[in-house]
Design a protein around this motif. Structure first.
Motif, PDB file in Angstrom:
ATOM      1  N   PRO A  66      54.636 -20.304  -7.075  1.00  0.00           N
ATOM      2  CA  PRO A  66      54.208 -19.248  -7.446  1.00  0.00           C
ATOM      3  C   PRO A  66      53.340 -19.240  -8.517  1.00  0.00           C
ATOM      4  O   PRO A  66      53.354 -20.144  -9.359  1.00  0.00           O
ATOM      5  CB  PRO A  66      55.415 -18.190  -7.672  1.00  0.00           C
ATOM      6  N   ARG A  67      52.188 -18.524  -8.456  1.00  0.00           N
ATOM      7  CA  ARG A  67      51.243 -18.380  -9.358  1.00  0.00           C
ATOM      8  C   ARG A  67      51.584 -17.225 -10.559  1.00  0.00           C
ATOM      9  O   ARG A  67      51.952 -16.439  -9.955  1.00  0.00           O
ATOM     10  CB  ARG A  67      49.808 -18.297  -8.855  1.00  0.00           C
ATOM     11  N   PRO A  68      51.097 -17.699 -11.621  1.00  0.00           N
ATOM     12  CA  PRO A  68      51.445 -16.651 -12.803  1.00  0.00           C
ATOM     13  C   PRO A  68      50.879 -15.270 -12.483  1.00  0.00           C
ATOM     14  O   PRO A  68      51.318 -14.266 -12.517  1.00  0.00           O
ATOM     15  CB  PRO A  68      51.223 -17.243 -13.965  1.00  0.00           C
ATOM     16  N   ALA A  69      49.384 -15.190 -12.344  1.00  0.00           N
ATOM     17  CA  ALA A  69      48.669 -14.116 -12.225  1.00  0.00           C
ATOM     18  C   ALA A  69      47.084 -14.741 -11.781  1.00  0.00           C
ATOM     19  O   ALA A  69      46.689 -15.805 -12.081  1.00  0.00           O
ATOM     20  CB  ALA A  69      48.582 -13.460 -13.415  1.00  0.00           C
ATOM     21  N   PRO A  70      46.208 -13.950 -11.311  1.00  0.00           N
ATOM     22  CA  PRO A  70      44.993 -14.296 -11.258  1.00  0.00           C
ATOM     23  C   PRO A  70      44.380 -14.700 -12.380  1.00  0.00           C
ATOM     24  O   PRO A  70      44.466 -14.109 -13.521  1.00  0.00           O
ATOM     25  CB  PRO A  70      44.415 -12.919 -10.580  1.00  0.00           C
ATOM     26  N   VAL A  71      43.614 -15.789 -12.497  1.00  0.00           N
ATOM     27  CA  VAL A  71      43.038 -16.242 -13.752  1.00  0.00           C
ATOM     28  C   VAL A  71      41.489 -15.746 -13.698  1.00  0.00           C
ATOM     29  O   VAL A  71      40.534 -16.350 -13.082  1.00  0.00           O
ATOM     30  CB  VAL A  71      43.192 -17.610 -13.724  1.00  0.00           C
ATOM     31  N   PRO A  72      41.166 -14.947 -14.430  1.00  0.00           N
ATOM     32  CA  PRO A  72      39.820 -14.423 -14.909  1.00  0.00           C
ATOM     33  C   PRO A  72      39.057 -15.473 -15.384  1.00  0.00           C
ATOM     34  O   PRO A  72      39.798 -16.298 -16.181  1.00  0.00           O
ATOM     35  CB  PRO A  72      39.617 -13.029 -15.526  1.00  0.00           C
ATOM     36  N   VAL A  73      37.862 -15.865 -15.172  1.00  0.00           N
ATOM     37  CA  VAL A  73      37.065 -16.642 -15.853  1.00  0.00           C
ATOM     38  C   VAL A  73      36.975 -16.462 -17.553  1.00  0.00           C
ATOM     39  O   VAL A  73      36.486 -15.457 -17.641  1.00  0.00           O
ATOM     40  CB  VAL A  73      35.663 -17.073 -15.343  1.00  0.00           C
ATOM     41  N   LEU A  74      36.993 -17.190 -18.352  1.00  0.00           N
ATOM     42  CA  LEU A  74      36.891 -17.147 -19.632  1.00  0.00           C
ATOM     43  C   LEU A  74      35.797 -17.731 -20.111  1.00  0.00           C
ATOM     44  O   LEU A  74      35.113 -18.592 -19.328  1.00  0.00           O
ATOM     45  CB  LEU A  74      37.936 -17.654 -20.743  1.00  0.00           C
ATOM     46  N   ASP A  75      35.024 -17.436 -21.224  1.00  0.00           N
ATOM     47  CA  ASP A  75      33.862 -18.074 -21.793  1.00  0.00           C
ATOM     48  C   ASP A  75      34.291 -19.502 -22.193  1.00  0.00           C
ATOM     49  O   ASP A  75      35.383 -19.923 -22.159  1.00  0.00           O
ATOM     50  CB  ASP A  75      33.168 -17.502 -22.890  1.00  0.00           C
ATOM     51  N   SER A  76      33.231 -20.419 -22.307  1.00  0.00           N
ATOM     52  CA  SER A  76      33.664 -21.869 -22.386  1.00  0.00           C
ATOM     53  C   SER A  76      34.213 -22.119 -23.542  1.00  0.00           C
ATOM     54  O   SER A  76      34.805 -23.313 -23.806  1.00  0.00           O
ATOM     55  CB  SER A  76      32.090 -22.611 -22.362  1.00  0.00           C
ATOM     56  N   SER A  77      33.992 -21.453 -24.669  1.00  0.00           N
ATOM     57  CA  SER A  77      34.762 -21.741 -26.093  1.00  0.00           C
ATOM     58  C   SER A  77      36.214 -21.556 -25.689  1.00  0.00           C
ATOM     59  O   SER A  77      36.907 -22.227 -26.468  1.00  0.00           O
ATOM     60  CB  SER A  77      34.409 -20.819 -26.976  1.00  0.00           C
ATOM     61  N   TRP A  78      36.779 -20.375 -25.012  1.00  0.00           N
ATOM     62  CA  TRP A  78      38.238 -20.634 -24.830  1.00  0.00           C
ATOM     63  C   TRP A  78      38.559 -21.579 -23.986  1.00  0.00           C
ATOM     64  O   TRP A  78      39.746 -21.995 -24.195  1.00  0.00           O
ATOM     65  CB  TRP A  78      38.497 -19.003 -23.964  1.00  0.00           C
ATOM     66  N   ARG A 165      47.028 -18.318 -18.358  1.00  0.00           N
ATOM     67  CA  ARG A 165      46.849 -19.740 -18.427  1.00  0.00           C
ATOM     68  C   ARG A 165      48.147 -20.586 -18.631  1.00  0.00           C
ATOM     69  O   ARG A 165      49.312 -20.078 -19.651  1.00  0.00           O
ATOM     70  CB  ARG A 165      45.686 -20.226 -19.140  1.00  0.00           C
ATOM     71  N   GLN A 166      47.998 -21.872 -17.948  1.00  0.00           N
ATOM     72  CA  GLN A 166      49.355 -22.603 -18.383  1.00  0.00           C
ATOM     73  C   GLN A 166      49.087 -23.278 -19.613  1.00  0.00           C
ATOM     74  O   GLN A 166      47.909 -23.478 -20.081  1.00  0.00           O
ATOM     75  CB  GLN A 166      49.286 -23.877 -17.319  1.00  0.00           C
ATOM     76  N   ALA A 169      50.314 -29.197 -23.200  1.00  0.00           N
ATOM     77  CA  ALA A 169      51.566 -29.845 -23.442  1.00  0.00           C
ATOM     78  C   ALA A 169      52.131 -29.555 -24.817  1.00  0.00           C
ATOM     79  O   ALA A 169      53.252 -29.743 -24.914  1.00  0.00           O
ATOM     80  CB  ALA A 169      51.290 -31.432 -23.083  1.00  0.00           C
ATOM     81  N   ARG A 170      51.278 -29.533 -25.806  1.00  0.00           N
ATOM     82  CA  ARG A 170      51.694 -29.312 -27.065  1.00  0.00           C
ATOM     83  C   ARG A 170      52.752 -28.175 -27.230  1.00  0.00           C
ATOM     84  O   ARG A 170      53.496 -27.848 -28.030  1.00  0.00           O
ATOM     85  CB  ARG A 170      50.644 -29.309 -28.162  1.00  0.00           C
ATOM     86  N   HIS A 171      52.321 -27.008 -26.253  1.00  0.00           N
ATOM     87  CA  HIS A 171      52.870 -25.939 -26.650  1.00  0.00           C
ATOM     88  C   HIS A 171      53.927 -25.577 -25.546  1.00  0.00           C
ATOM     89  O   HIS A 171      54.430 -24.460 -25.129  1.00  0.00           O
ATOM     90  CB  HIS A 171      51.910 -24.755 -26.494  1.00  0.00           C
ATOM     91  N   GLY A 172      54.182 -26.716 -24.517  1.00  0.00           N
ATOM     92  CA  GLY A 172      55.175 -26.391 -23.494  1.00  0.00           C
ATOM     93  C   GLY A 172      54.860 -26.674 -22.057  1.00  0.00           C
ATOM     94  O   GLY A 172      55.471 -27.055 -21.296  1.00  0.00           O
ATOM     95  N   GLY A 173      53.327 -27.225 -22.029  1.00  0.00           N
ATOM     96  CA  GLY A 173      52.933 -27.465 -20.621  1.00  0.00           C
ATOM     97  C   GLY A 173      53.280 -26.467 -19.547  1.00  0.00           C
ATOM     98  O   GLY A 173      53.099 -25.462 -19.678  1.00  0.00           O
ATOM     99  N   GLU A 174      53.903 -27.098 -18.539  1.00  0.00           N
ATOM    100  CA  GLU A 174      54.260 -26.279 -17.326  1.00  0.00           C
ATOM    101  C   GLU A 174      55.260 -25.483 -17.728  1.00  0.00           C
ATOM    102  O   GLU A 174      55.558 -24.400 -16.717  1.00  0.00           O
ATOM    103  CB  GLU A 174      54.788 -27.520 -16.137  1.00  0.00           C
ATOM    104  N   GLY A 175      55.887 -25.415 -18.733  1.00  0.00           N
ATOM    105  CA  GLY A 175      57.133 -24.601 -18.874  1.00  0.00           C
ATOM    106  C   GLY A 175      56.712 -23.295 -19.872  1.00  0.00           C
ATOM    107  O   GLY A 175      57.585 -22.473 -20.352  1.00  0.00           O
ATOM    108  N   ALA A 176      55.379 -23.101 -20.042  1.00  0.00           N
ATOM    109  CA  ALA A 176      54.894 -22.030 -20.925  1.00  0.00           C
ATOM    110  C   ALA A 176      53.582 -21.481 -20.317  1.00  0.00           C
ATOM    111  O   ALA A 176      52.760 -22.283 -19.809  1.00  0.00           O
ATOM    112  CB  ALA A 176      54.878 -22.602 -22.309  1.00  0.00           C
ATOM    113  N   LEU A 177      53.273 -20.163 -20.835  1.00  0.00           N
ATOM    114  CA  LEU A 177      52.106 -19.740 -20.495  1.00  0.00           C
ATOM    115  C   LEU A 177      51.205 -19.220 -21.700  1.00  0.00           C
ATOM    116  O   LEU A 177      51.821 -18.615 -22.503  1.00  0.00           O
ATOM    117  CB  LEU A 177      52.285 -18.524 -19.267  1.00  0.00           C
TER     118      LEU A 177
END
Length: 184
Positions: A66-78, A165-166, A169-177
């Protein structure tokens, strides 16, 4: 633990209460099944079966994760901040150890609080996605992670969510959003 029996006073009270209740729907009596005799059972086994080609069993299709939600495009700085791990969440919530209902309520409350405080980035720790089930496994794993995309889409604050967004790794990687909120 032995089963507790009602005292005579409790039985009388229960019967008094039960008389005041009306069922939500009428319960239809179930017709009693006729007993099958051994001769009828043996006769049913001896009947010729229908001949024909039996289609081969198809392998069960494994659904995509399952995917968390649609991922709109953020600007390059994000995007750069997310990829490099320099994104610092304003607040984080951990949904481990909660049942689905409690996790859903906590998520909605946290997003509401974040909007009230003016926070932009929430870190939501959900646990890793559900792995392929092992043979004989009965315990359901990854249920919160599987549901969180739907929760965010149906949230009363869905219009204020810019992206999901996923986590790095510093904040939990696959286990966090990361849930990135729009400005007011």
């Amino acid at each position: 633990m032995p089963r507790r029996h009602l005292s005579p006073e409790e039985k009388a009270l229960w019967q008094k209460l039960a008389r005041t209740v009306t069922p939500l729907r009428r319960i239809r009596p179930v017709a009693a099944a006729e007993p099958v005799t051994a001769e009828a059972f043996a006769e049913a086994l001896d009947k010729p079966r229908v001949k024909g080609r039996v289609p081969p069993m198809r392998a069960a299709a494994v659904p995509p994760p399952p995917r968390p939600a649609p991922v709109p495009v953020l600007d390059s700085s994000w995007e750069k901040r997310i990829r490099s791990g320099r994104l610092a969440p304003d607040h984080s919530i951990d949904l481990h150890g909660l049942n689905l209902a409690a996790a859903h309520v906590r998520l909605d409350r946290a997003i509401g609080d974040a909007l009230a405080q003016g926070w932009r980035v929430l870190l939501i720790v959900t646990g890793k996605p559900r792995p392929a089930p092992a043979p004989g496994e009965t315990r359901r794993r990854g249920a919160i992670r599987a549901e969180i995309g739907d929760w965010l889409a149906r949230s009363p604050h869905a219009h204020r969510i810019a992206s999901v967004r996923q986590a790095h790794a510093r904040h939990g990687g696959e286990g966090a959003l990361y849930v990135i909120l729009r400005r007011a």
